[in-house]
Scaffold this motif. Structure first.
Motif, PDB file in Angstrom:
ATOM      1  N   LEU A 266      -0.751   5.594   4.145  1.00  0.00           N
ATOM      2  CA  LEU A 266      -0.934   4.459   3.244  1.00  0.00           C
ATOM      3  C   LEU A 266      -2.053   4.632   2.223  1.00  0.00           C
ATOM      4  N   ALA A 267      -3.055   5.392   2.573  1.00  0.00           N
ATOM      5  CA  ALA A 267      -4.232   5.455   1.709  1.00  0.00           C
ATOM      6  C   ALA A 267      -3.938   6.244   0.429  1.00  0.00           C
ATOM      7  N   ILE A 268      -4.694   5.901  -0.612  1.00  0.00           N
ATOM      8  CA  ILE A 268      -4.542   6.567  -1.916  1.00  0.00           C
ATOM      9  C   ILE A 268      -5.933   7.094  -2.271  1.00  0.00           C
ATOM     10  N   PRO A 269      -6.254   8.272  -1.799  1.00  0.00           N
ATOM     11  CA  PRO A 269      -7.649   8.747  -1.926  1.00  0.00           C
ATOM     12  C   PRO A 269      -8.135   8.835  -3.378  1.00  0.00           C
ATOM     13  N   ASN A 270      -7.225   9.004  -4.324  1.00  0.00           N
ATOM     14  CA  ASN A 270      -7.715   9.079  -5.704  1.00  0.00           C
ATOM     15  C   ASN A 270      -7.560   7.770  -6.479  1.00  0.00           C
ATOM     16  N   ALA A 271      -7.350   6.673  -5.755  1.00  0.00           N
ATOM     17  CA  ALA A 271      -7.286   5.379  -6.448  1.00  0.00           C
ATOM     18  C   ALA A 271      -8.629   5.084  -7.106  1.00  0.00           C
ATOM     19  N   ARG A 272      -8.576   4.444  -8.260  1.00  0.00           N
ATOM     20  CA  ARG A 272      -9.808   4.192  -9.035  1.00  0.00           C
ATOM     21  C   ARG A 272     -10.093   2.697  -9.093  1.00  0.00           C
ATOM     22  N   PHE A 273     -11.381   2.412  -8.884  1.00  0.00           N
ATOM     23  CA  PHE A 273     -11.792   1.019  -9.006  1.00  0.00           C
ATOM     24  C   PHE A 273     -12.158   0.758 -10.460  1.00  0.00           C
ATOM     25  N   LEU A 274     -11.295  -0.042 -11.098  1.00  0.00           N
ATOM     26  CA  LEU A 274     -11.529  -0.282 -12.521  1.00  0.00           C
ATOM     27  C   LEU A 274     -12.477  -1.460 -12.715  1.00  0.00           C
TER      28      LEU A 274
ATOM     29  N   ARG B  15       0.835  -1.211   0.000  1.00  0.00           N
ATOM     30  CA  ARG B  15       0.000   0.000   0.000  1.00  0.00           C
ATOM     31  C   ARG B  15       0.865   1.254   0.000  1.00  0.00           C
ATOM     32  N   ARG B  16       1.943   1.223   0.800  1.00  0.00           N
ATOM     33  CA  ARG B  16       2.810   2.394   0.894  1.00  0.00           C
ATOM     34  C   ARG B  16       3.528   2.641  -0.438  1.00  0.00           C
ATOM     35  N   PHE B  17       3.935   1.546  -1.058  1.00  0.00           N
ATOM     36  CA  PHE B  17       4.649   1.657  -2.329  1.00  0.00           C
ATOM     37  C   PHE B  17       3.743   2.266  -3.398  1.00  0.00           C
ATOM     38  N   VAL B  18       2.516   1.763  -3.473  1.00  0.00           N
ATOM     39  CA  VAL B  18       1.558   2.290  -4.464  1.00  0.00           C
ATOM     40  C   VAL B  18       1.249   3.755  -4.158  1.00  0.00           C
ATOM     41  N   ARG B  19       1.083   4.027  -2.861  1.00  0.00           N
ATOM     42  CA  ARG B  19       0.797   5.401  -2.459  1.00  0.00           C
ATOM     43  C   ARG B  19       1.909   6.348  -2.924  1.00  0.00           C
ATOM     44  N   ARG B  20       3.169   5.901  -2.786  1.00  0.00           N
ATOM     45  CA  ARG B  20       4.275   6.775  -3.182  1.00  0.00           C
ATOM     46  C   ARG B  20       4.299   6.987  -4.694  1.00  0.00           C
ATOM     47  N   LEU B  21       4.004   5.898  -5.443  1.00  0.00           N
ATOM     48  CA  LEU B  21       3.940   6.041  -6.906  1.00  0.00           C
ATOM     49  C   LEU B  21       2.885   7.073  -7.273  1.00  0.00           C
ATOM     50  N   ASN B  22       1.748   6.979  -6.581  1.00  0.00           N
ATOM     51  CA  ASN B  22       0.627   7.862  -6.874  1.00  0.00           C
ATOM     52  C   ASN B  22       0.936   9.303  -6.474  1.00  0.00           C
ATOM     53  N   GLU B  23       1.500   9.435  -5.290  1.00  0.00           N
ATOM     54  CA  GLU B  23       1.677  10.762  -4.724  1.00  0.00           C
ATOM     55  C   GLU B  23       2.894  11.478  -5.306  1.00  0.00           C
ATOM     56  N   GLU B  24       4.023  10.708  -5.372  1.00  0.00           N
ATOM     57  CA  GLU B  24       5.266  11.369  -5.777  1.00  0.00           C
ATOM     58  C   GLU B  24       5.431  11.421  -7.286  1.00  0.00           C
ATOM     59  N   LEU B  25       4.954  10.361  -7.980  1.00  0.00           N
ATOM     60  CA  LEU B  25       5.127  10.326  -9.430  1.00  0.00           C
ATOM     61  C   LEU B  25       3.857  10.731 -10.156  1.00  0.00           C
ATOM     62  N   LYS B  26       2.844  11.069  -9.389  1.00  0.00           N
ATOM     63  CA  LYS B  26       1.553  11.542  -9.930  1.00  0.00           C
ATOM     64  C   LYS B  26       0.955  10.561 -10.923  1.00  0.00           C
ATOM     65  N   LEU B  27       1.121   9.270 -10.702  1.00  0.00           N
ATOM     66  CA  LEU B  27       0.569   8.283 -11.624  1.00  0.00           C
ATOM     67  C   LEU B  27      -0.852   7.909 -11.210  1.00  0.00           C
ATOM     68  N   PRO B  28      -1.809   8.007 -12.118  1.00  0.00           N
ATOM     69  CA  PRO B  28      -3.156   7.532 -11.786  1.00  0.00           C
ATOM     70  C   PRO B  28      -3.087   6.057 -11.394  1.00  0.00           C
ATOM     71  N   THR B  29      -3.912   5.681 -10.468  1.00  0.00           N
ATOM     72  CA  THR B  29      -3.834   4.315  -9.938  1.00  0.00           C
ATOM     73  C   THR B  29      -5.170   3.612 -10.110  1.00  0.00           C
ATOM     74  N   TYR B  30      -5.125   2.446 -10.786  1.00  0.00           N
ATOM     75  CA  TYR B  30      -6.336   1.651 -10.993  1.00  0.00           C
ATOM     76  C   TYR B  30      -6.208   0.334 -10.228  1.00  0.00           C
ATOM     77  N   VAL B  31      -7.332  -0.103  -9.726  1.00  0.00           N
ATOM     78  CA  VAL B  31      -7.325  -1.364  -8.994  1.00  0.00           C
ATOM     79  C   VAL B  31      -8.315  -2.326  -9.625  1.00  0.00           C
ATOM     80  N   ILE B  32      -7.851  -3.575  -9.841  1.00  0.00           N
ATOM     81  CA  ILE B  32      -8.768  -4.610 -10.326  1.00  0.00           C
ATOM     82  C   ILE B  32      -8.824  -5.731  -9.278  1.00  0.00           C
ATOM     83  N   SER B  33     -10.028  -6.025  -8.856  1.00  0.00           N
ATOM     84  CA  SER B  33     -10.190  -7.095  -7.871  1.00  0.00           C
ATOM     85  C   SER B  33     -11.342  -7.990  -8.293  1.00  0.00           C
ATOM     86  N   ASP B  34     -11.576  -9.069  -7.519  1.00  0.00           N
ATOM     87  CA  ASP B  34     -12.729  -9.925  -7.756  1.00  0.00           C
ATOM     88  C   ASP B  34     -14.006  -9.095  -7.646  1.00  0.00           C
TER      89      ASP B  34
END
Lengths: 391, 522
Positions: A287-295, A242-261
């Motif tokens: 840890l949270a990524i408030p702009n993460a998108r549920f794809l 979670r922290r790693f994804v958060r840093r990618l999102n926050e520091e590298l400004k990469l949109p984040t998509y999540v695919i789950s069951d």
């Protein structure tokens, strides 16, 4: 030569910072004892009732309500002892340049207290702690009490997150190119804050709940073709992932998509990435990524929706083959989700209502079963390009 | 009280008792041996404590010869009592109903004939005379008698008499009887009797040698004696026809007014005149001249006469809290014992005092029911518990609910009840159970509730203390761990931290302090 001489400078700084906070926070206990006052720790409660959803920041946070852990309170004495024991073990490990796992901490602190019961004078035996759950619990208390997370105290836990993509990082003294991992992938380290991002060439981050689907997409060259950083949490995401994804999102400004069951448990995994979890709400801010998108996978991807004017991605016969009947506990969980404030949005209510009406679920593997090509070249890119996600 | 005299006019009292020996408790060899010991010990206690002497009593039973009915036993009881003047010895030990005055005095035996019955029984069964050795206080001589009872004539027969010099200067009485008994079947009873006697006589030293050669010693644990029983005149409310006849006979020559004044308590001349007026008896009459109907009317009027003081109780000899507690502690070694003596009360014109004691915990055996020790005028009542008034108070369904007093059975609880009165309302001739007279029942219940309330306070206090001790240990056991932890972080001396923490903990404890950590943590 001591082990610590191998440690990087980043490590040393983290250690010093954590040592300082631990020293200062627990010093109050020592002071109280020396001045003849009952020692106590005031800690924020880690309970559901003290878990608060902040709609503006879209975060699950720890509330302000606290409890006192006083040594002279017979109900709290043991926990008090355990907390100090744990603090001192962490303190020693930090001083010695070690990287204990939570299992190590458990074993280091575990020993037997032999004492005489009164008035019978019979001998009693008691362990400082019996289960790792007990030592883990006081570790969480210490994180909350000191506001220093275990990663910052260089405590390792078993991490299962993996990542590949056009990304170069520095971990320790090494530079790692995450596009050159062969069929394998880079295991996200337990202390993701000690990673430096050196170079990135990606448009977004795609998190896949299932490891198997992650591997299929990786071998199909998905991330190269679509310039994505591909990550799997392999189930419930651990803190490091979670922290790693958060840093990618926050520091590298990469949109984040999540695919789950496509079931309540999958939905909740997404919400953990996005808003945080109830048990670890004190870490949400980090840890949270408030702009993460549920794809996906959405119920409306399976059945379509007249209300949303959305066509299904599956034909009627495919549906029949891929869907699974929901179990009682899935239904129960969906009803709970419907009541969580962070699922109260209209869009989520549509998905949850659809689930409760259809009473079926679908695994991501099923979509891969329709054809990896469908998943990699149609479903994911189409949904991203038309903006069919839930924010 | 020599109420019985009238009944046995036609035959000699000795003959009567010979034919009805079970009334006095001599129905079989086992019972007789027990009764012999008991009567002699009670005589000895009366001869000592009633005269301000701390009793030292030696009891010995030796088996002499086995016979078909059991065995011949020599029973010797020796005391340091006042010692009966030698001229009274033959009557005192070998003439039944030897008594002169119609006064009431609380004493252990009811008719003062227990020892005589023992002598009589010994004589009947073995043919051996009783040996009585007395040395009154300050007597220069020791007098030895060999006595028998002439059963037909109810007269003492002195078979031998010797006088020796009292070299040691002691005083007291030794009675030696040879009687048929059955030790095996009375052992339990005799031991129980002595033990229970010792409970209410902690001021006595009692040594017992049994036929098997075992010695049992009850040491004196308190130097205080109960107040001696004093004589008192009967109270008009307690009078009955038989007693009245006896009294009138003893004062037959006197004018009845005078007779009433000198024979009853609370009756002055004015009262006596009013009573006679109400009974329509001429003042000029002599006591011996009253007709049977007049006696009956007199008794009825006196029993119902209201304007009179209640019976006096200052002549009763009660044990008091101190003695009961000392006795319970000595015999049972409980962790808690208390007792109370109620204020005197009255039933049917008789004054009585109820005392109740409890012993709890410690070495008191845990049992499903409380161990009940009943006493009447300091005599242990061993049998017939089920029909006793105490049993009614303790009835499981209607009686006292022990849970209210924080006692849950099985529990280690002894309850001692003592009724003292000039007249104990025994149920039946066995004298082992007290009838359920409402006044007595109510006094027992009040007394019992009072001591149980004290017990409850103690149990609750004890429980709080136990909880505190457990709490203290529950915290103290972690102190070294906390101290070590702080020492790891701050390089402080863990001993110093431990001491500070223990002080803090102790300062929070009300009833209990931990002396040193090493007594808790190993």
């Amino acid at each position: 030569m001591s082990v610590s001489s191998y440690s990087s400078k980043v490590d040393v700084k983290a250690r010093e910072a954590a040592l300082k906070v631990l020293y200062e926070k627990f010093y109050a206990v020592l002071e109280k004892i020396l001045s003849g006052e009952p020692p106590k720790l005031v800690i924020k409660k880690r309970t559901l009732s003290n878990t608060i959803y902040e709609p503006e920041r879209k975060l699950l946070l720890l509330g302000e309500s606290v409890f006192e852990r006083s040594f002279l309170d017979v109900r709290e004495a043991k926990k008090f002892m355990q907390t100090l024991l744990m603090a001192s073990i962490i303190y020693e490990a930090l001083s010695n340049g070690e990287y204990p796992t939570i299992r190590d901490l458990y074993y280091r602190g575990k020993h037997t207290i032999r004492y005489r019961k009164l008035p019978s004078k019979s001998v009693g035996e008691e362990n400082t702690w019996d289960e790792q759950a007990e030592s883990d619990s006081v570790l969480r208390d210490i994180e909350v009490f000191t506001n220093v997370l275990r990663e910052e105290m260089l405590i390792l836990s078993k991490e299962k997150g993996k990542v590949v993509g056009n990304l170069k990082i520095r971990s320790g003294d090494d530079v790692i190119d995450l596009s050159k991992m062969g069929h394998g992938a880079y295991s996200i380290e337990p202390t993701p804050d000690l990673i430096d991002f050196i170079e990135v060439d990606a448009e977004y981050v795609l998190v896949i709940e299932k490891d198997a689907v992650f591997q299929q997409l990786h071998r199909a060259g998905f991330w190269r073709k679509y310039r994505a950083v591909l990550i799997t949490s392999a189930g419930q995401p651990d803190r490091a992932t979670r922290r790693f994804v958060r840093r990618l999102n926050e520091e590298l400004k990469l949109p984040t998509y999540v695919i789950s069951d496509s079931d309540p448990y999958g939905f909740y995994i997404y919400s953990v990435f996005k808003t945080g979890s109830i048990t670890l709400s004190y870490e949400s801010e980090r840890l949270a990524i408030p702009n993460a998108r549920f794809l996906g996978v959405m119920m409306t991807d399976i059945f379509g929706s007249s209300k949303l004017n959305k066509k299904p991605y599956l034909t009627e016969s495919e549906r029949k083959n891929f869907i699974i009947r929901a179990k009682e506990r899935d239904i129960k969980r969906a009803k709970e989700l419907k009541e969580y404030p962070w699922f109260k949005s209209e869009r989520w209510q549509v998905e949850l209502d659809e689930f409760l009406e259809r009473r079926v679920k679908l695994e991501i593997e099923a979509l891969a079963g329709k054809g990896l090509k469908f998943l990699a070249d149609k479903y994911i890119p189409d949904k991203i390009s038309v903006g069919d996600w839930i924010e | 009280m020599a109420v019985v005299e009238e009944n046995f006019k036609s035959i000699s009292p000795a003959e009567f008792f010979y034919k009805n020996k079970e009334i006095a408790g001599f129905s079989n060899p086992a019972r007789a041996l027990y009764q012999t010991v008991r009567e002699l010990v009670e005589n000895s206690l009366d001869a000592t404590e009633n005269h301000g002497i701390l009793p030292t009593i030696k009891v010995s039973i030796r088996e002499l010869e086995v016979v078909p009915e059991g065995a011949y036993y020599e029973v010797v009881v020796e005391d340091n009592g006042i010692g009966i003047p030698p001229k009274y010895v033959p009557q005192a030990f070998a003439q039944l109903l030897f008594s002169s005055k119609y006064v009431l005095r609380q004493s252990r035996g009811m008719f003062g004939l227990g020892a005589k019955m023992a002598v009589l029984y010994a004589q009947i069964t073995t043919g051996q005379p009783a040996e009585v050795i007395v040395s009154p206080i300050r007597s220069k001589h020791v007098y030895s008698f060999k006595l028998k009872i002439d059963i037909k004539e109810n007269k003492p027969v002195v078979l031998g008499f010797t006088t020796t010099s009292n070299i040691l200067g002691g005083h007291g009485t030794i009675v030696k009887l040879v009687t048929i008994g059955d030790w095996t079947r009375s052992r339990q009873r005799i031991y129980e009797y002595l033990k229970r006697t010792a409970v209410v006589a902690p001021y006595a030293e009692i040594v017992f040698r049994d036929p098997e050669g075992n010695y049992l010693l009850f040491e004196r644990s308190i130097e205080k004696l109960p107040p001696p029983a004093r004589e008192a005149l009967p109270h008009p409310h307690g009078i009955d026809l038989e007693t009245m006849r006896s009294i009138l006979k003893s004062i037959s020559d006197k004018p009845v007014v005078e007779g009433l004044v000198e024979s009853f308590q609370g009756v002055g001349r004015t009262t006596a005149l009013r009573i006679l007026e109400e009974a329509r008896i001429g003042v000029e009459k002599r006591a011996g001249e009253l007709s049977e109907p007049e006696i009956e009317t007199l008794v009825r009027v006196m029993k119902n006469y209201r304007d009179i003081k209640p019976p006096r109780a200052d002549h009763l000899s009660y044990l008091g809290k101190e003695i009961i507690v000392a006795g319970l502690k000595k015999i049972f070694e409980p962790e808690f014992a208390t007792a109370i003596s109620r204020k005197p009360s009255v039933y049917e014109g008789q004054a009585f005092i109820v005392e109740v004691g409890v012993a709890y915990g410690g070495k008191v055996p845990v049992a499903e029911k409380p161990l009940i020790l009943r006493y009447a005028n300091k005599i242990p009542l061993l049998y017939d518990e089920g029909s006793d008034v105490v049993y009614k108070v303790l009835d499981e369904k209607k009686g006292i609910d022990f849970k209210v007093y924080e006692v849950e059975f099985p529990a280690p609880l002894v309850i001692l009840t003592h009724i003292c009165s000039t007249k104990i309302p025994y149920r039946g001739v066995g004298k082992e159970a007290v009838a359920d007279v409402p006044e007595i029942e109510s006094e027992i219940e009040s007394a019992l509730r009072e001591v149980l309330r004290e017990l409850r306070s103690y149990v609750l206090q004890k429980r709080r203390e136990l909880e505190e001790i457990e709490k203290a240990v529950a915290i103290a056991k972690y102190i070294p761990e906390v101290a070590e932890s702080l020492s790891r972080m701050y390089r402080v001396n863990p001993q110093e931290i431990s001491v500070k923490l223990l002080d803090l903990l102790n300062s929070r404890m009300k009833s209990f302090k931990i002396g040193s950590l090493s007594s808790i943590v190993m």
